[in-house]
Design an enzyme around this catalytic site. Structure first.
Site, PDB file in Angstrom:
ATOM      1  N   HIS A  26      19.658  77.984   8.453  1.00 21.97           N
ATOM      2  CA  HIS A  26      20.231  77.474   7.207  1.00 21.97           C
ATOM      3  C   HIS A  26      19.961  78.512   6.121  1.00 21.97           C
ATOM      4  O   HIS A  26      19.370  79.556   6.376  1.00 21.97           O
ATOM      5  CB  HIS A  26      19.604  76.112   6.875  1.00 21.97           C
ATOM      6  CG  HIS A  26      20.186  75.424   5.673  1.00 21.97           C
ATOM      7  ND1 HIS A  26      21.537  75.241   5.501  1.00 21.97           N
ATOM      8  CD2 HIS A  26      19.591  74.866   4.586  1.00 21.97           C
ATOM      9  CE1 HIS A  26      21.740  74.613   4.342  1.00 21.97           C
ATOM     10  NE2 HIS A  26      20.588  74.370   3.779  1.00 21.97           N
ATOM     11  N   ASP A  82      17.902  68.412  -2.782  1.00 21.21           N
ATOM     12  CA  ASP A  82      18.599  67.188  -2.395  1.00 21.21           C
ATOM     13  C   ASP A  82      17.973  66.527  -1.166  1.00 21.21           C
ATOM     14  O   ASP A  82      18.433  65.474  -0.726  1.00 21.21           O
ATOM     15  CB  ASP A  82      20.103  67.435  -2.196  1.00 21.21           C
ATOM     16  CG  ASP A  82      20.417  68.495  -1.159  1.00 21.21           C
ATOM     17  OD1 ASP A  82      19.600  69.419  -0.995  1.00 21.21           O
ATOM     18  OD2 ASP A  82      21.475  68.415  -0.511  1.00 21.21           O
ATOM     19  N   HIS A  83      16.898  67.136  -0.635  1.00 26.64           N
ATOM     20  CA  HIS A  83      16.158  66.540   0.480  1.00 26.64           C
ATOM     21  C   HIS A  83      14.709  66.252   0.092  1.00 26.64           C
ATOM     22  O   HIS A  83      13.955  65.735   0.900  1.00 26.64           O
ATOM     23  CB  HIS A  83      16.192  67.475   1.691  1.00 26.64           C
ATOM     24  CG  HIS A  83      17.569  67.694   2.221  1.00 26.64           C
ATOM     25  ND1 HIS A  83      18.003  67.158   3.406  1.00 26.64           N
ATOM     26  CD2 HIS A  83      18.643  68.343   1.696  1.00 26.64           C
ATOM     27  CE1 HIS A  83      19.277  67.495   3.609  1.00 26.64           C
ATOM     28  NE2 HIS A  83      19.690  68.211   2.584  1.00 26.64           N
TER      29      HIS A  83
END
Lengths: 372, 372
Positions: free
Chosen positions: B186, B67-68
């Site tokens: 993360h 999604d990045h």
């Protein structure tokens, strides 16, 4: 009776524009969705449509250009988010078909991004032949071959080579469908797909059965499934005596980008199709430019439709210069309806209907009652 | 005077939804655009925005989640379509910065799709450290290392390792900017970026110069550029005597997905930032779930903003359950403005302003007149 329809998620070429998505369409049959091409943004188009994201069961990629492929890794992730992982034994493998190199593409994109799927997937690769594209576009196996371990959710896919007897590729055969691919000519190896629904037995002549003293019950089912039965009186009744004519299966053909089909096999395979989806990137007045880029014009698409005697020709993959009809202003810029007119002109004297695809258009594909 | 602003192209997490795109924002300075993250659909969001697609000069990818990242190959192709290839010597290399593995990702995606760019590009990879993510997320060099020949438009990029003295990564330094990256925690290695504009000389005190008999001319330029000059009378005039105080450079920090920053270096680097962009995927009431997935809540974002004494905290990367404010109906579902309230509450007693990012929001970042 089984339903079948087709929804266009993107009808533009080159890139996904705000008003025309990159190539993608969904063929839906009894709740299962098959996706043909998957340009960037397809998952978002799917969310905007009436279709349910979790239902994509099979994917067919016509060729490896980005405007037909860049949406696939993200789509698989989002289908996964929309799939109930319980019970795991109910999760079917998502089969993905496309040119050699597709397995490597997915393994690298899903692998490097740490993308986990709840379902297994397999990539079945079509081996192109060198005459499908200019020599300089040929990808060596060095470039296309996947390496290392399978992705955690990946199952080993097949490598499918051209069947020389039919000049086509056999992708799948089950009780309902036979799907074959065929070769197109484009800037890179490109394929068309032919989905042939199997014929199914006609309606039982119940009036006749009742006359013969056969009442509704298990015998009806056996006759319908093709078995002969013996009546109490000793008479053997064959299905042919009590079934109406077979209901012919539908045929849907979706062609990837191309300036021509290779040989006669595609025309034989697409003969009499209910729907033929063919690109028409530019208008007839730009045929030279279209062919130079490996693309078609409406007249070229119509020639394929005419040679294959199809019922309906659907044009898509329009240059982004053609705004959707609803946004086009009279006298301003290129008019997409002109592409329809050109195809219709080229199909004069035939029964073939021409349809312009637009994003989110859904075409119903009804059952035929009899063989034409 | 030089302008600087920031436009959000996608503010959602996980996938690009119709009303909230996947992660992407553009920092614009004097006509050059720098892109931070590039989720699927970024190119289409860019077309819908006021920005010009052809102007993307640098790209920064915070981490390798889809999604990045999934929008990057397509974005580069479309930037290329919007770039005038003549004269070729005017085409600058597009520098792309991101975690190890990004070079392989681009070489494979651009290579297999036969994507040609008119401009050269280079991928400069940041080498993560194992403490940035859970052990099982670590990608071996086997998986991340690119193979074979460079893409035809690829220039060899640098490999950038952590500078142990500053605990940061030095990405670039030129006459206008210094850009550094720092480590976040993360589910996969993730980075934050700090763009520090260089201080620039203050205004010339022209009244004083005229009093000293120095008229507008070449001497003004030499003084402004930091040179001393000798007047006709023999007096040596230093820039310090005739320039107002330096205009401090602006500082903009953009953090990728994280549940925390690693060590004190990020706080030192972001200290006093004009803008700190920080994710807030879920509300404070779901902190446990957020942290489990490597994400932050508004309170956690506010704690970073408070520790770094930033002027403005911009929240983004919202769970797709939060509709844009304009579409939210009172009393229905999750309210994104509640995230703002939570951050504001956590920042009570500070001067830090909280802003909720929305797709297509443009924030102006004005020059500061004096050091704070």
């Amino acid at each position: 009776m089984s339903m079948m329809d087709m929804t266009f998620l993107g009808t533009g070429s080159a890139y996904p524009a705000p008003h025309r998505g990159a190539s993608a369409l969904v063929l839906r049959t009894d709740g299962e969705c098959w996706l043909f091409d998957c340009g960037e943004g397809t998952q978002t188009q799917l969310m905007k449509s009436q279709l349910r994201t979790g239902r994509i069961a099979k994917v067919f990629i016509s060729h490896l250009h980005g405007d037909h492929l860049f949406g696939l890794p993200g789509l698989l992730c989002t289908v996964s988010l929309n799939t109930n992982p319980d019970p795991p034994q109910k999760l079917k493998c998502v089969d993905i078909y496309g040119p050699r190199g597709l397995r490597h593409f997915l393994r690298v994109t899903l692998g490097l991004t740490g993308s986990q799927l709840v379902f297994p997937y397999a990539v079945h690769e079509l081996e192109p032949t060198p005459d499908q594209s200019p020599e300089e576009a040929w990808l060596s196996t060095e470039v296309t071959t996947e390496r290392g371990a399978l992705h955690p959710q990946e199952q080993q896919g097949r490598s499918i080579t051209l069947d020389p007897s039919s000049d086509t590729y056999l992708l799948l055969e089950d009780s309902k469908f036979v799907v074959r691919a065929f070769r197109l000519y484009h800037r890179v190896p490109s394929f068309g797909f032919c989905v042939q629904e199997r014929d199914r037995p006609g309606r039982l002549r119940t009036e006749l059965l009742l006359e013969l003293g056969v009442k509704p019950g298990p015998m009806y089912g056996r006759l319908k499934s093709g078995e002969s039965v013996t009546l109490e009186c000793g008479r053997v009744l064959t299905p042919g005596e009590v079934l109406e004519e077979d209901i012919p299966g539908r045929k849907v053909c979706v062609l990837g980008d191309c300036s021509s089909v290779l040989g006669q096999a595609p025309l034989r395979l697409c003969a009499g199709a209910d729907v033929l989806v063919h690109e028409a990137t530019l208008g007839d007045e730009q045929q030279e430019r279209a062919v130079e880029h490996g693309h078609s014009t409406p007249q070229m698409a119509a020639a394929v439709a005419r040679a294959a005697c199809v019922r309906k020709l659907v044009l898509y993959h329009f240059s982004q210069r053609y705004k959707p009809e609803s946004l086009h202003k009279e006298g301003e810029g290129d008019d997409v309806t002109e592409l329809k007119r050109q195809a219709e002109e080229a199909l004069q004297g035939t029964d073939t209907e021409v349809v312009l695809a637009e994003d989110f258009l859904t075409l119903s594909i009804p059952l035929k009652r009899t063989k034409k």
